[in-house]
Write a protein that holds these residues in place. Structure first.
Motif, short mmCIF file in Angstrom:
data_model
loop_
_atom_site.label_atom_id
_atom_site.label_comp_id
_atom_site.label_asym_id
_atom_site.label_seq_id
_atom_site.Cartn_x
_atom_site.Cartn_y
_atom_site.Cartn_z
N LYS A 226 -27.01 1.36 -14.46
CA LYS A 226 -26.62 0.37 -13.44
C LYS A 226 -26.98 -1.03 -13.95
O LYS A 226 -28.12 -1.46 -13.84
CB LYS A 226 -27.34 0.69 -12.13
N GLN A 252 -22.08 1.53 -14.94
CA GLN A 252 -21.57 1.01 -13.67
C GLN A 252 -22.23 -0.32 -13.34
O GLN A 252 -23.13 -0.77 -14.05
CB GLN A 252 -21.84 2.02 -12.55
N SER A 256 -21.37 -4.95 -9.77
CA SER A 256 -21.00 -4.56 -8.41
C SER A 256 -21.40 -5.71 -7.49
O SER A 256 -22.56 -6.11 -7.48
CB SER A 256 -21.73 -3.28 -8.00
N TRP A 281 -18.38 6.92 -10.16
CA TRP A 281 -19.45 5.96 -10.37
C TRP A 281 -19.57 5.51 -11.81
O TRP A 281 -20.65 5.13 -12.27
CB TRP A 281 -20.77 6.52 -9.85
N THR A 282 -18.47 5.55 -12.53
CA THR A 282 -18.36 4.89 -13.82
C THR A 282 -17.21 3.90 -13.68
O THR A 282 -16.06 4.29 -13.48
CB THR A 282 -18.05 5.90 -14.94
N TYR A 283 -17.54 2.62 -13.73
CA TYR A 283 -16.51 1.62 -13.44
C TYR A 283 -16.92 0.28 -14.04
O TYR A 283 -18.05 0.10 -14.52
CB TYR A 283 -16.31 1.48 -11.92
N TRP A 286 -16.57 -4.30 -9.37
CA TRP A 286 -16.28 -3.76 -8.04
C TRP A 286 -16.51 -4.86 -7.00
O TRP A 286 -17.62 -5.37 -6.86
CB TRP A 286 -17.16 -2.56 -7.75
#
Length: 432
Positions: A226, A252, A256, A281-283, A286
């Motif tokens: 994260k 990820q 975010s 939850w791999t992106y 966001w």
């Protein structure tokens, strides 16, 4: 009821001055010499060759901004972000000194030289208002520890540091610790620039709880789950600029952004994303909650879900390049127009990989001393002269003890009037 900020172009930076006595003679003289003789602290370098011939001139011209010692984007608004400008310059090489000066009440420019191993493992170094933490060249490291900005902290610059290795083996999801590289709650005016964050215990960078006027530029995020989270609030207040960062080997939160009033992302490079088969939850980026996000001229290479938005959020994307990507590329809503707040000039997307690989993270020419501002004459050292600096934080600013900063009290008696009047009341600046 929480509302989006309705203002358009926000006020330009105003001088952060506690004395209110105007420009002093010493600062004026030094500023002239600086302009004529000195470069920025980090120097000025031509940009790396871009992948396409059409992007070369734009990339080269934009490279002039890569060494600026003043923040851009949202951190430059509503009074600006100057960090420890005007405070004493200190160099630290151990945890005790770093913790002492970072938590002090008065402004400091804190030069971090070499690797500082924080104990106990994962401990916080609290950073208070009006501080600049800057690595000396590419040597400054904080290992096994976190920089923490408590609620109400304002006006902080963190540059050119590596913060690394508080990862707890086996805790990939960061559920047992809260060992971030940098964490801040309800702060304002923070510039995070040219740092490297890697292999920490929870997040790499957490900007939380209604923090405002933030710029995150030219950093390198790597080897982490994260990476970069923004939010943890139901309010919609945060204004943040995120540009020229490299996210590589992350999974990820790149970033975010939850409930941001304005999130402006441009010229970021996402590559080598962790591939563990996670369908959700791999992106990349966001836009969450009620965030209004604008993405421009970024480069996504081998990324699942490059950019996505909640149904309640807005996301505008323009000019980015997608290479070997899969999944969501959401675009809806009008978001906002960044140029209504500040001026900027994005690089062409095709130039981003080369530029960001070269210029992100700590640089060997940032935070180092430049050549002496004065020269010796007739055998007398310039260090014995009566020159001093006052609130000089631009190109050529003092980062060494032999270039003294005037205190507020000293500055009050070195205005043009006080300095020139002597015993005969000489006042050539007065109109008759």
């Amino acid at each position: 009821m929480t509302q989006h900020l309705d203002s358009k172009r926000l006020p330009r930076p105003r001088p952060r001055s506690r004395s209110g006595n105007g420009r002093v003679l010493a600062a004026a003289v030094l500023g002239l010499v600086t302009a004529l003789c000195l470069g920025a602290i980090g120097g000025s370098e031509a940009a790396a060759a871009s992948p396409t011939a059409t992007s070369t001139s734009a990339s080269t011209s934009a490279s002039a901004d890569r060494w600026s010692d003043r923040p851009h984007g949202f951190a430059s608004l509503a009074g600006g972000t100057t960090g420890g400008a005007g405070g004493k310059v200190v160099t630290v090489t151990d945890q005790a000194a770093l913790a002492k000066y970072a938590a002090a009440e008065e402004p400091y420019i804190i030069r971090v030289s070499g690797s500082i191993d924080v104990e106990p493992f994962g401990s916080d170094i609290v950073v208070t208002s009006d501080k600049t933490l800057i690595g000396v060249g590419d040597t400054g490291e904080i290992v096994h520890g976190e920089l923490h900005l408590n609620p109400g902290t304002s006006n902080v610059v963190i540059r050119n540091l590596t913060i690394r290795d508080s990862y707890v083996e086996g805790d990939w999801d960061g559920k047992t610790t809260d060992f971030d590289a940098i964490q801040m709650d309800t702060v304002d005016h923070v510039w995070i620039d040219h740092n490297r964050f890697t292999h920490m215990g929870d997040g790499l960078l957490d900007i939380r709880k209604d923090s405002q006027y933030i710029t995150v530029s030219s950093n390198r995020f790597s080897q982490h789950n994260k990476a970069f989270g923004i939010g943890w609030t139901t309010n919609v207040q945060t204004q943040i600029t995120i540009d020229h960062n490299w996210f590589t080997g992350t999974k990820q939160r790149n970033p975010s952004a939850d409930n941001c009033a304005y999130a402006h992302l441009y010229n970021n490079y996402l590559s080598a994303q962790v591939a563990d088969g996670d369908p959700v939850w791999t992106y990349g980026n966001w836009s969450r909650g009620r965030t209004r996000m604008v993405i421009e001229n970024s480069y996504y290479d081998g990324v699942q879900h490059p950019y996505q938005a909640d149904a309640t959020a807005e996301l505008v994307e323009r000019g980015s390049i997608l290479r070997n990507t899969t999944g969501r590329t959401d675009e809806w809503g009008a978001a906002f127009e960044p140029r209504e707040f500040y001026d900027y000039r994005p690089d062409p997307a095709a130039a981003v990989p080369a530029l960001v690989k070269r210029f992100s993270g700590p640089q060997s020419r940032i935070g180092v001393s430049k050549s002496p501002p004065w020269t010796d004459m007739s055998g007398f050292s310039w260090k014995g002269a009566r020159f001093a600096e006052y609130r000089n934080f631009g190109p050529g600013a003092a980062l060494t003890a032999d270039r003294p900063q005037m205190s507020e009290d000293e500055a009050r008696v070195h205005t043009v009037a006080d300095y020139l009047q002597g015993t005969d009341g000489w006042a050539p600046y007065v109109r008759h």
